[in-house]
Design an enzyme around this catalytic site. Structure first.
Site: not given
Ligand code: NAD
Length: 478
Positions: A150, A173-174, A248, A282
Site C-alpha cells: 500500500n 523483499k517487496p 506493523e 492501515c
Molecule cells: P500481506 O501480509 O499479504 O503481505 C505483506 C508481505 O508479506 C508481502 O511481501 C508478502 O509477499 C509477504 N508474505 C506473505 N506471506 C509470507 C510468509 N509466510 N512469510 C514471509 N512473508 C510473507 O499484506 P499486504 O496485503 O501486502 O498489506 C496490507 C496489510 O498491511 C493490511 O492489513 C494493512 O493494514 C497492513 N499495513 C500495516 C501498516 C502499519 O504500519 N501497521 C502499514 C501498511 C500496511
C-alpha cells in the site's frame, strides 16, 4: 515489457531459473513487468552478501554512514516524477500522492541519517569500588525487510534507513503486487557509494521467498509490515531461531465524534482518511462512532463530502481523489462486508457499487449508516473507500465499542472540549490517537500497534532503537 533482476551484493542478477511473476496495473489489468520468483539458493546468497558486508559498514563512524544515506536521499529527489509514475502504475494511488510518497521517503532517509551522531549509550553507577559499567548500543547484523503493497516505496525507507544508520545490512523483499518501485529504488541506490552487500533485494512470493528470509538463522531481525495473518506466520517461523521480530500489522481505527465536535472538520478529516489511497491505509478511520444529538448533521456532511470524491485511472487524470483497489481479492472483501452489513440491517446512504473503469476494480465512495458493533463491517479491516457509522448515546458506550477490537493501531477523537477529548484519549487502548485531525503519523513520532496490530514500532528515536541491541561492559580497575 520490462523484466527486473534481483539486486544482490551490488549487482543486478537474474534469479528466476525461468520462473517469473507478472505484475499488472490495477487500474487497467494491463501487464507491466515481470520479476523473478527467486530460487532459494539466491535468497541465501543475498543473506550471505549482507552478512559479509555488514561488519565493515558497522565499523564506519555513524556520521560516515549518514553521509551515504543523505547521498541516497538526494538522488531520490532528482527522480521524483519517474518514481511516482512507477508507483502509481503498479499500485493505483494518485500521482500527487505518489509524489508525496517519494519526497517523504527521501525526507525520512535524511531524518534517520541525522540520528547518526545522536545514538547514545549509558554510563551506569556501580555497586563496587573502582568499577565502571558501560552500556553500548550495537547493530543486530542482517535485517530482513518484508514489505506490503500500500505504501511500498516509503516502507522501504522505514526499514532500510534505521537499519543502515544503526550499522546493519538489509535484505528487502517487496510485495509481489508492487515490486517495480523497489527495483527502481535499487537502481538509484546502485549509483551511490553505499558498499555492495549492504542493501539487497530479492523478489517473489511470501510463502517461498518471504518464508526463506524469516527461517534463516543468519537473519537477526525481521521487520515486517502487512496483514495480521502473515505477521502471525512470520512470528511462528522466527520462533525456530528466536529471531527478533518487528511487526506493523493491520488496523481498525475508530473515530469518535462527540456532540462537542466541529462537525465540518470531523467530516473533512474522516472523508480524507477514507479516500486517500482508495481507503487502503492501515492507520485510517475504519469505523465512526457519532453521538446521537449530532449524528444526523454529521452524517449529512460526511455523505456530501464522500459523494464529491472522484475516482478513476490515476495515470489519466491527476486531479482524481483516488484510484482502483489493488486487486480482485481486495474488491471482493469490500463487497462481502458491505452485503453482510446490509443483510444485518445497515443502510447504504451513498455509493455501494463497483465503480466504472475498464479492467480495474473500482469502488464508489460509500457511507453505511445504522451499523451496530456486532457487524463484520465494524469489526474487520475494510481497506476501501467505505465508512460505517455507529450512533452512541453516552461517551462510555463509545469508549467501550472503540476498545472492543482485536486491533490496536490508531484511533481518533473529534471534540472541542479539551477535558472530554483528553478523558477519551486516556480511555482509548491504541498505539496512536489523533485529536481533531486526519489519521496520519509523523516521522519523529512512534507508530506502534497494540494487541494484534503489531509488536514494536517504527519512526522517531523509539523506532530507531528497534534496530539496535545492547552490550553492557563491566570494567574493574585495579
Ligand atoms: P500481506 O501480509 O499479504 O503481505 C505483506 C508481505 O508479506 C508481502 O511481501 C508478502 O509477499 C509477504 N508474505 C506473505 N506471506 C509470507 C510468509 N509466510 N512469510 C514471509 N512473508 C510473507 O499484506 P499486504 O496485503 O501486502 O498489506 C496490507 C496489510 O498491511 C493490511 O492489513 C494493512 O493494514 C497492513 N499495513 C500495516 C501498516 C502499519 O504500519 N501497521 C502499514 C501498511 C500496511
Amino acid at each position: 515489457m520490462i523484466h527486473y533482476s534481483n539486486y544482490i551484493d551490488g549487482a543486478f542478477v537474474d534469479g528466476a531459473n525461468g520462473e517469473k511473476i507478472t505484475v499488472t496495473n490495477p487500474a487497467t489489468g494491463e501487464e507491466i513487468s515481470t520479476i523473478p520468483e527467486t530460487q532459494l539458493d539466491q535468497v541465501e546468497a543475498a543473506i550471505a552478501a549482507a552478512e559479509r558486508a555488514q561488519p565493515a559498514w558497522a565499523a564506519l563512524p555513524a556520521v560516515a554512514r549518514a553521509k551515504h544515506l543523505h547521498e541516497l536521499a538526494d538522488k531520490l529527489r532528482e527522480k521524483v516524477d519517474p518514481l511516482a509514475r512507477v508507483i502509481t502504475e503498479e499500485q493505483g494511488k494518485t500521482l500527487p500522492l505518489a509524489r508525496v510518497e517519494v519526497n517523504f521517503t527521501a525526507d525520512y532517509i535524511d531524518y534517520m541519517a541525522e540520528w547518526g551522531r545522536r545514538i547514545e549509550g549509558d554510563v551506569i553507577e556501580s555497586d563496587r569500588p573502582k568499577e565502571n559499567i558501560f552500556l553500548f548500543h550495537k547493530p543486530i547484523g542482517v535485517v530482513a525487510g518484508i514489505l506490503p503493497w500500500n505504501f511500498p516505496f516509503f516502507l522501504i525507507a522505514r526499514k532500510l534507513a534505521p537499519a543502515l544508520i544503526c550499522g546493519n545490512a538489509i535484505v528487502l523483499k517487496p510485495s509481489e503486487e508492487t515490486p517495480n518501485n523497489a527495483f527502481e529504488f535499487c537502481k538509484i541506490l546502485s549509483e551511490t557509494d553505499i558498499p555492495a552487500g549492504i542493501v539487497n533485494l530479492v523478489s517473489g512470493y511470501g510463502a517461498s521467498v518471504g518464508r526463506a528470509l524469516t527461517e534463516s538463522p543468519k537473519v537477526g531481525m525481521i521487520s515486517f509490515t502487512g496483514s495480521v495473518e502473515t505477521g502471525s506466520r512470520i512470528m511462528a517461523a522466527a520462533a525456530e531461531n528466536i529471531t527478533r521480530v518487528n511487526l506493523e500489522l493491520g488496523g481498525k481505527a475508530p473515530a469518535i465524534v462527540t456532540a462537542n465536535a466541529d462537525l465540518d472538520l470531523a467530516a473533512t478529516a474522516i472523508q480524507a482518511s477514507r479516500v486517500i489511497n482508495s481507503g487502503q491505509v492501515c492507520n485510517c478511520a475504519e469505523r465512526i462512532y457519532v453521538q446521537r444529538s449530532v449524528a444526523a448533521e454529521f452524517t449529512e456532511k460526511l455523505v456530501e463530502k464522500m459523494k464529491a470524491a472522484r475516482f478513476g485511472n490515476p495515470l489519466e487524470d491527476e486531479t482524481l481523489d483516488y484510484g482502483p483497489m489493488i486487486n480482485q481479492a481486495g474488491y471482493e472483501k469490500i463487497v462481502r462486508l458491505l452485503e453482510s452489513s446490509v443483510s444485518d440491517g445497515a443502510k447504504v446512504l451513498c455509493g455501494g457499487q463497483r465503480g466504472e473503469g475498464e479492467g480495474g476494480y473500482y469502488f464508489e465512495p460509500t457511507v453505511v449508516a445504522e451499523c451496530t458493533q456486532e457487524m463484520d463491517i465494524v469489526k474487520e479491516e475494510i481497506f476501501g473507500p467505505v465508512v460505517p457509522i455507529v450512533v452512541f448515546d453516552e461517551i462510555d458506550d463509545a469508549i467501550a465499542m472503540a476498545n472492543d477490537t482485536e486491533y490496536g493501531l490508531t484511533s481518533s477523537v473529534f471534540s472541542n472540549d479539551i477535558n472530554e477529548a483528553m478523558n477519551l484519549v486516556e480511555a482509548l487502548n491504541f498505539g496512536e490517537t489523533y485529536i481533531n485531525r486526519e489519521h496520519f503519523e509523523a516521522m519523529q513520532g512512534y507508530h506502534a500497534g497494540w494487541r494484534k496490530s503489531g509488536i514494536g514500532g517504527a519512526d522517531g528515536k523509539h523506532g530507531l532503537h528497534e534496530f539496535l541491541q545492547t552490550q553492557v561492559v563491566y570494567l574493574q580497575r585495579s
